[in-house]
Design a protein around this motif. Structure first.
Motif, mmCIF file in Angstrom:
data_model
loop_
_atom_site.group_PDB
_atom_site.id
_atom_site.type_symbol
_atom_site.label_atom_id
_atom_site.label_comp_id
_atom_site.label_asym_id
_atom_site.label_seq_id
_atom_site.Cartn_x
_atom_site.Cartn_y
_atom_site.Cartn_z
ATOM 1 N N LEU A 73 -32.906 32.737 26.996
ATOM 2 C CA LEU A 73 -31.881 32.252 27.912
ATOM 3 C C LEU A 73 -32.426 31.160 28.829
ATOM 4 N N GLY A 118 -27.731 31.501 38.189
ATOM 5 C CA GLY A 118 -27.945 31.384 36.750
ATOM 6 C C GLY A 118 -26.644 31.263 35.990
ATOM 7 N N PHE A 119 -25.633 32.024 36.412
ATOM 8 C CA PHE A 119 -24.324 31.918 35.781
ATOM 9 C C PHE A 119 -23.758 30.511 35.953
ATOM 10 N N GLY A 150 -28.306 35.894 39.965
ATOM 11 C CA GLY A 150 -27.363 35.957 38.859
ATOM 12 C C GLY A 150 -26.240 34.950 39.016
ATOM 13 N N LEU A 184 -25.328 28.256 33.409
ATOM 14 C CA LEU A 184 -24.840 28.535 32.058
ATOM 15 C C LEU A 184 -23.370 28.165 31.895
ATOM 16 N N ILE A 201 -30.165 37.036 32.806
ATOM 17 C CA ILE A 201 -29.932 35.876 33.668
ATOM 18 C C ILE A 201 -30.972 35.821 34.777
#
Length: 409
Positions: A2, A326-327, A323, A330, A309
């Motif tokens: 990831l 990181g989201f 998180g 992405l 994540i």
């Protein structure tokens, strides 16, 4: 895996923007389009090309620095390092994410500040656009940072509070709260936020206001609030916009627009802005914004606690603000697709508002106004179609003139 996907997304996004920029640069015309020779004399056209080149080269440098910076922070696990600092500073589940994103926001501001200064006081100054004084620049920066801290902190605090209170369904409550804010901001932006940066005064009685009132009556638009904004305080570029809805709807004219255009041209521009209201573009945009926020928060609720994540950003145990960050990285491809759809819709709505203006004002006056505004801003008259498709919220000038020609016929 990831972690490398995140790096790939950032790199591919930067590469794609470079490719589009190169295509656009190579599409610049060597001569003035026949349709624009009346507003683009040869010396001004050459100045426009120099302005485009300066902005393009500057954009390459600034975007490259930004891309390298985020890649470096990711590679050296800088976000995990910031989290460790924050966790040592406070154990509060509310203050940790607020402090975490405050540090990132401050670092981003410091990184972009030299580029902002160069753009305003070198490029814009060189080509005669800048009217911003150093004191206005600093004041604007401080006000923007304070507003960003208050509004951004409030919205983030709402999301974090719902996350800790509602568990897996936090996204649903957060969506409701953010939707209310979006509606509130759309309705009151020009009455609460804009006056912090610019002075607004009602358009004075006279021939111009009488012509505007006659047009608005013809278009069945209740003309309550037409304001003149001191846009010349910062730039020579001209503009007008419509904001709000209900009793808080306002049409705002830059003072530079009044100085540069004739009365029929100003009336035509205002008819275009009224068209956005009458055709319900503002309401539809708000609804689409609410739906997009719901989709984003729904996906966030699914993935924010996924261990992979947080691990991709350097932490073994999932942490909400890591998180969330990181989201966001992405989510960039999905955001780009949604943004593309909004741009396509926006260009369509601009054509519709032009058609509305041609019905209730003079199509030829709107054409003349669009040409003058574009030439005064040294806008590129021949952008590459692919660059337009992915980046333009408004149709290119020549396409708008052509569409108005068809309406006149």
């Amino acid at each position: 895996m990831l972690f490398f996907i995140i790096l790939a997304i950032i790199f591919v996004e930067a590469l794609w923007e470079f490719v589009l920029g190169e295509l656009n640069r190579k599409s610049w015309s060597d001569s003035v389009p026949e349709r624009l020779k009346d507003v683009y004399p040869e010396d001004k056209f050459q100045k426009q090309k120099a302005y485009r080149i300066a902005n393009y080269q500057f954009g390459l440098i600034s975007s490259s620095v930004s891309t390298v910076a985020i890649l470096a922070v990711l590679w050296f696990q800088g976000f995990a390092w910031i989290h460790n600092i924050v966790s040592y500073t406070t154990e509060s589940w509310l203050w940790q994410p607020l402090l975490f994103f405050a540090i990132i926001g401050m670092a981003s501001t410091l990184l972009s500040l030299p580029f902002s200064v160069y753009d305003t006081f070198v490029i814009e100054e060189r080509f005669g656009f800048n009217k911003t004084t150093p004191s206005v620049f600093v004041t604007d920066l401080l006000k923007s940072m304070l507003l960003g801290a208050i509004i951004g902190g409030l919205l983030l605090g709402i999301v974090v509070w719902f996350y800790n209170w509602a568990g897996v369904f936090f996204w649903l409550y957060a969506w409701g709260g953010l939707s209310l804010f979006l509606v509130f901001f759309t309705k009151f932006n020009t009455t609460l936020i804009l006056p912090l940066f610019n002075k607004l005064k009602p358009l004075e009685e006279g021939d111009l206001r009488a012509a505007i009132e006659a047009m608005s009556k013809k278009a069945d638009f209740p003309l309550d609030n037409v304001f003149v904004m001191d846009g010349s305080k910062r730039s020579t570029k001209a503009n007008a916009f419509f904001s709000g809805f209900g009793r808080n709807k306002r049409i705002v004219l830059y003072d530079t627009l009044i100085n540069d255009l004739s009365t029929p041209e100003i009336v035509a521009v205002l008819a275009h802005e009224i068209g956005h209201y009458r055709l319900k573009h503002t309401i539809r945009g708000t609804i689409l914004g609410v739906l997009q926020a719901g989709l984003t928060l729904f996906l966030l609720g699914w993935f924010v606690n996924h261990p992979a994540i947080s691990q991709a950003l350097g932490l073994e145990i999932p942490v909400f603000h890591i998180g969330l960050l990181g989201f966001g990285l992405l989510y960039a491809p999905i955001s780009a697709v949604l943004g593309l759809g909004m741009s396509i819709l926006s260009r369509r709505q601009e054509f519709q508002a032009d058609a509305f203006a041609a019905r209730y004002a003079e199509a030829s006056a709107l054409q003349s106004a669009l040409k003058k505004i574009s030439a005064a801003a040294l806008s590129n008259p021949t952008p590459h179609p692919l660059f337009v498709f992915f980046n333009y919220s408004h149709p290119p000038l020549l396409k708008r003139l052509e569409a108005l020609d068809n309406l006149k016929q």
